[in-house]
Structure formats: structure tokens, C-alpha cells
Design a protein around this motif. Structure first.
Motif, PDB file in Angstrom:
ATOM      1  N   ALA A  12      -0.020  45.690  18.851  1.00  0.00           N
ATOM      2  CA  ALA A  12      -0.209  45.424  17.423  1.00  0.00           C
ATOM      3  C   ALA A  12       0.111  43.964  17.151  1.00  0.00           C
ATOM      4  O   ALA A  12       0.844  43.324  17.923  1.00  0.00           O
ATOM      5  CB  ALA A  12       0.695  46.322  16.581  1.00  0.00           C
ATOM      6  N   ARG A  13      -0.430  43.458  16.088  1.00  0.00           N
ATOM      7  CA  ARG A  13      -0.091  42.100  15.671  1.00  0.00           C
ATOM      8  C   ARG A  13       1.380  42.057  15.261  1.00  0.00           C
ATOM      9  O   ARG A  13       1.845  42.907  14.495  1.00  0.00           O
ATOM     10  CB  ARG A  13      -0.978  41.651  14.507  1.00  0.00           C
ATOM     11  N   PHE A  26       3.681  31.892  25.629  1.00  0.00           N
ATOM     12  CA  PHE A  26       3.167  32.966  26.471  1.00  0.00           C
ATOM     13  C   PHE A  26       1.653  32.825  26.653  1.00  0.00           C
ATOM     14  O   PHE A  26       0.984  32.116  25.888  1.00  0.00           O
ATOM     15  CB  PHE A  26       3.490  34.331  25.849  1.00  0.00           C
ATOM     16  N   THR A  27       1.141  33.486  27.649  1.00  0.00           N
ATOM     17  CA  THR A  27      -0.295  33.591  27.846  1.00  0.00           C
ATOM     18  C   THR A  27      -0.718  34.976  27.376  1.00  0.00           C
ATOM     19  O   THR A  27      -0.282  35.981  27.943  1.00  0.00           O
ATOM     20  CB  THR A  27      -0.663  33.402  29.327  1.00  0.00           C
ATOM     21  N   ALA A  28      -1.543  35.027  26.340  1.00  0.00           N
ATOM     22  CA  ALA A  28      -1.877  36.309  25.723  1.00  0.00           C
ATOM     23  C   ALA A  28      -3.234  36.225  25.054  1.00  0.00           C
ATOM     24  O   ALA A  28      -3.651  35.156  24.599  1.00  0.00           O
ATOM     25  CB  ALA A  28      -0.813  36.692  24.696  1.00  0.00           C
ATOM     26  N   PRO A  29      -3.925  37.360  24.947  1.00  0.00           N
ATOM     27  CA  PRO A  29      -5.175  37.394  24.179  1.00  0.00           C
ATOM     28  C   PRO A  29      -4.862  37.321  22.689  1.00  0.00           C
ATOM     29  O   PRO A  29      -3.694  37.464  22.284  1.00  0.00           O
ATOM     30  CB  PRO A  29      -5.775  38.745  24.564  1.00  0.00           C
ATOM     31  N   PRO A  30      -5.864  37.119  21.848  1.00  0.00           N
ATOM     32  CA  PRO A  30      -5.614  37.133  20.397  1.00  0.00           C
ATOM     33  C   PRO A  30      -5.004  38.467  19.972  1.00  0.00           C
ATOM     34  O   PRO A  30      -5.259  39.501  20.594  1.00  0.00           O
ATOM     35  CB  PRO A  30      -7.006  36.941  19.789  1.00  0.00           C
ATOM     36  N   PRO A  31      -4.201  38.452  18.925  1.00  0.00           N
ATOM     37  CA  PRO A  31      -3.597  39.716  18.473  1.00  0.00           C
ATOM     38  C   PRO A  31      -4.663  40.672  17.958  1.00  0.00           C
ATOM     39  O   PRO A  31      -5.683  40.239  17.401  1.00  0.00           O
ATOM     40  CB  PRO A  31      -2.665  39.274  17.338  1.00  0.00           C
ATOM     41  N   ALA A  35      -3.628  48.116  14.887  1.00  0.00           N
ATOM     42  CA  ALA A  35      -2.836  48.649  15.995  1.00  0.00           C
ATOM     43  C   ALA A  35      -3.754  49.366  16.988  1.00  0.00           C
ATOM     44  O   ALA A  35      -4.623  50.141  16.598  1.00  0.00           O
ATOM     45  CB  ALA A  35      -1.770  49.593  15.472  1.00  0.00           C
ATOM     46  N   LEU A  36      -3.538  49.092  18.266  1.00  0.00           N
ATOM     47  CA  LEU A  36      -4.379  49.691  19.299  1.00  0.00           C
ATOM     48  C   LEU A  36      -3.967  51.130  19.570  1.00  0.00           C
ATOM     49  O   LEU A  36      -2.787  51.478  19.509  1.00  0.00           O
ATOM     50  CB  LEU A  36      -4.252  48.893  20.603  1.00  0.00           C
ATOM     51  N   ILE A  54       3.950  44.527  25.055  1.00  0.00           N
ATOM     52  CA  ILE A  54       4.784  44.783  23.882  1.00  0.00           C
ATOM     53  C   ILE A  54       4.118  45.894  23.089  1.00  0.00           C
ATOM     54  O   ILE A  54       2.923  45.812  22.767  1.00  0.00           O
ATOM     55  CB  ILE A  54       4.946  43.520  23.029  1.00  0.00           C
ATOM     56  N   VAL A  55       4.877  46.948  22.787  1.00  0.00           N
ATOM     57  CA  VAL A  55       4.321  48.097  22.091  1.00  0.00           C
ATOM     58  C   VAL A  55       5.200  48.452  20.896  1.00  0.00           C
ATOM     59  O   VAL A  55       6.348  48.000  20.785  1.00  0.00           O
ATOM     60  CB  VAL A  55       4.201  49.331  23.024  1.00  0.00           C
TER      61      VAL A  55
END
Length: 324
Positions: A12-13, A26-31, A35-36, A54-55
Motif C-alpha cells: 500500500a502507499r 531505497f530501490t522500489a517501484p512506484p507506490p 492497497a494490493l 512492507i505490508v
């Protein structure tokens, strides 16, 4: 960001300050925009191959989900204190480190508990409904009387960090503090509260009962028809801990019969779709599982989750690991 920045995904964002930190450290995709689901999170994990995830509680990881994670995932950081949404045994069996976010939400949860205590005792839900739907005549001396909170006997089930924080606030209302805990606190933490070794011994002495314990390992409700009946007639029940702690059918009966004067609830057996009969009762004051819902606390929770990821990636001791 450095080329060695930890690689992570989130379900989630996060709050803005935490998202800014992710972008820089950090290396991360866009938020995600929303919520997934667990299925979507697993698909993203296989696509992005992160070391950490992160959940939140809205994206559970059960045993089958854990088995489906790619081998690159070495850590799961949950932005919560509760762990009901994670299969810890399955995660630890795969060698996946887990962290949560305790402590930072203690004050806000205690604040909300006091709000529930006051609102349920003073019939806030009924007052609110009356004014909003049409208050057309003055109330008489004996109309819609609530119960004074000041000076009452407050029973606390679970005298951990949040329970102790509630006790500190309740002393400001000159309440007598009673508590039941797995073990008695040392005198400096007890601070004059009365300890009861068994719940059954404490309940008859509680004008107000507030729950701050984890769910029972057996899954059985702590407050059922038998234990609710031990409370004095006219008592108030508050639950901002776990919905599984209360048998809601028994609670409905106690509220309808007048054995309980009211209840203040932030958690339910079924979320986010609680029993409509329960939440529809006029003497129930409800909030939608929002104990930590302040900007300050949710930001601190997100930052603690990121602190844990950063420490794990650097081979350092994490601030709040969840032990196997």
C-alpha cells in the motif's frame, strides 16, 4: 540513491514522509494507487524481485502465500503491531525475517480507548443521533442520562504498554484502577492499581471494563455470556484490542437486556463488515478500527517499518523484530 539501496515493494502507499524516504534511500517501484491484494503483491514480488516487502493488515500472507514468494524475499515488515494477518510459522520456516511496529502507537490507542470509555458512558452515539436527526424539544431532568466516568472503577484486561497508558489517563478522572494480567506488575508500574490474578475475580468490581489483551490462543472469546454476566448490571464494555476477544452474540444480548449500559468498540469479529445488529444498537459507540489513525502515529509506524528494512539490509540489529 546509492546502487546498493535495499530493494523493496509495499502492499500500500505509505504516508508522504515515508514515501519520500523510500524515493531517496531505497530501490522500489512506484507506490500502488490502491492497497494490493495478496495475489497482486505476489505477482509484483515475482516481477520486481525485492529483498524486502512492507505490508499492512489488509494484505494477509497465509502459508500458501508464503510458499509462493520468490526466494529473493528475505524480510517482511508489517506496518502494524498485530500479526494476525501473517503466518509467522511459515515465514520463519522459510528463513524470512519479520518485523512489526510496536510502541509508536501506544499513546494514540490509549487516547482512543479513553474516547470510547467517555462516549459509551455518556451515551454519545445517542446524543449525536438525536441532534443530527432532529432535536425538537428540551430534555427533561431524567431524560437520556448517562453515567459519570469520574471516580468509577476501571478494569483493565492486559496491562502492557497500552493498558498502562490507559491507566495513566484514567487517573486524571480519579478512577480506581483494577487490572488482570498474565503476571503482576512491579510496584512502580502498578502505580497503586489493584491486581487480580483471575479475570473472574475482577469482573464483579468493574464499572467499566476495557480490553487490551491479545486474542486467546484457543480462539475462544474472552468475554462471553458467562464472563459478561459477572460484570455489575449497568457496566460499560470497551474493546479497542481484538474483535475475537468478545462473543458478539452474547454482547448483543447483554446490551439489549440492560445488563450492560453501553459499549465502545473499535474492533469487531468480522472486519470491515461488522455485525449490523451490534453496530445498530443505540447504546453502542463505534469506530472503524482506527486506534492508530493519526498523522503522527501512522507516519511513525511507516518510518519504523523502513528503519527495520534498512537495519536488516545493513546487517544491523533491527529496532523491532518479531521473534520466531
Amino acid at each position: 540513491m546509492p546502487s546498493t539501496a535495499p530493494r523493496l515493494i509495499r502492499s500500500a502507499r505509505l504516508l508522504d514522509a515515508a514515501e519520500a524516504r523510500i524515493a531517496s534511500e531505497f530501490t522500489a517501484p512506484p507506490p500502488p494507487q490502491n492497497a494490493l491484494t495478496t495475489e497482486a503483491l505476489l505477482a509484483l514480488a515475482h516481477e520486481y524481485l525485492p529483498a524486502a516487502m512492507i505490508v499492512t493488515h489488509t494484505t494477509p500472507l497465509r502459508a500458501a502465500d508464503v510458499a509462493a514468494l520468490p526466494d529473493c524475499v528475505k524480510m517482511v515488515a508489517t506496518v502494524s503491531v498485530g500479526l494476525d494477518h501473517l503466518d509467522l510459522a511459515a515465514l520463519h520456516a522459510r528463513g524470512i525475517t519479520v518485523s512489526n511496529t510496536p510502541d509508536v502507537l501506544t499513546d494514540c490507542n490509549a487516547d482512543l480507548s479513553m474516547m470510547l470509555i467517555l462516549a459509551a458512558s455518556r451515551r454519545a452515539a445517542e446524543y449525536f443521533t438525536l441532534v443530527k436527526t432532529g432535536w425538537t424539544r428540551p430534555l427533561g431532568l431524567s431524560d437520556m442520562l448517562g453515567q459519570r466516568v469520574t471516580g468509577k472503577r476501571l478494569g483493565i484486561v492486559g496491562m502492557g504498554r497500552i493498558g498502562q497508558a490507559v491507566a495513566r489517563r484514567a487517573r486524571g478522572f480519579d478512577m480506581d484502577i483494577l487490572y488482570h494480567n498474565r503476571s503482576r506488575l512491579p510496584p512502580e508500574l502498578e502505580a497503586g492499581a489493584t491486581y487480580y490474578a483471575t479475570l473472574e475475580d475482577m469482573l464483579p468490581h468493574c464499572d467499566i471494563l476495557t480490553l487490551h489483551a491479545p486474542a486467546q490462543s484457543s480462539g475462544a472469546p474472552l468475554m462471553d455470556a458467562r464472563t459478561l454476566a459477572l460484570l455489575p448490571r449497568g457496566a460499560v464494555l470497551v474493546n479497542a484490542a481484538r474483535g475475537k476477544l468478545v462473543d458478539e452474540a452474547a454482547l448483543i444480548d447483554a446490551l439489549r437486556s440492560g445488563h450492560l449500559a453501553g459499549a465502545g468498540l473499535d474492533v469487531y469479529q468480522h472486519e470491515p463488515d461488522p455485525n449490523p445488529t451490534l453496530v445498530g444498537l443505540p447504546n453502542v459507540f463505534t469506530t472503524p478500527h482506527t486506534g492508530s489513525a493519526t498523522v503522527e502515529t501512522r507516519t511513525a509506524m511507516c518510518m519504523l517499518a523502513l528503519d527495520n528494512v534498512a537495519a536488516f539490509a545493513a546487517g544491523q540489529t533491527m529496532p523491532s523484530p518479531v521473534k520466531a
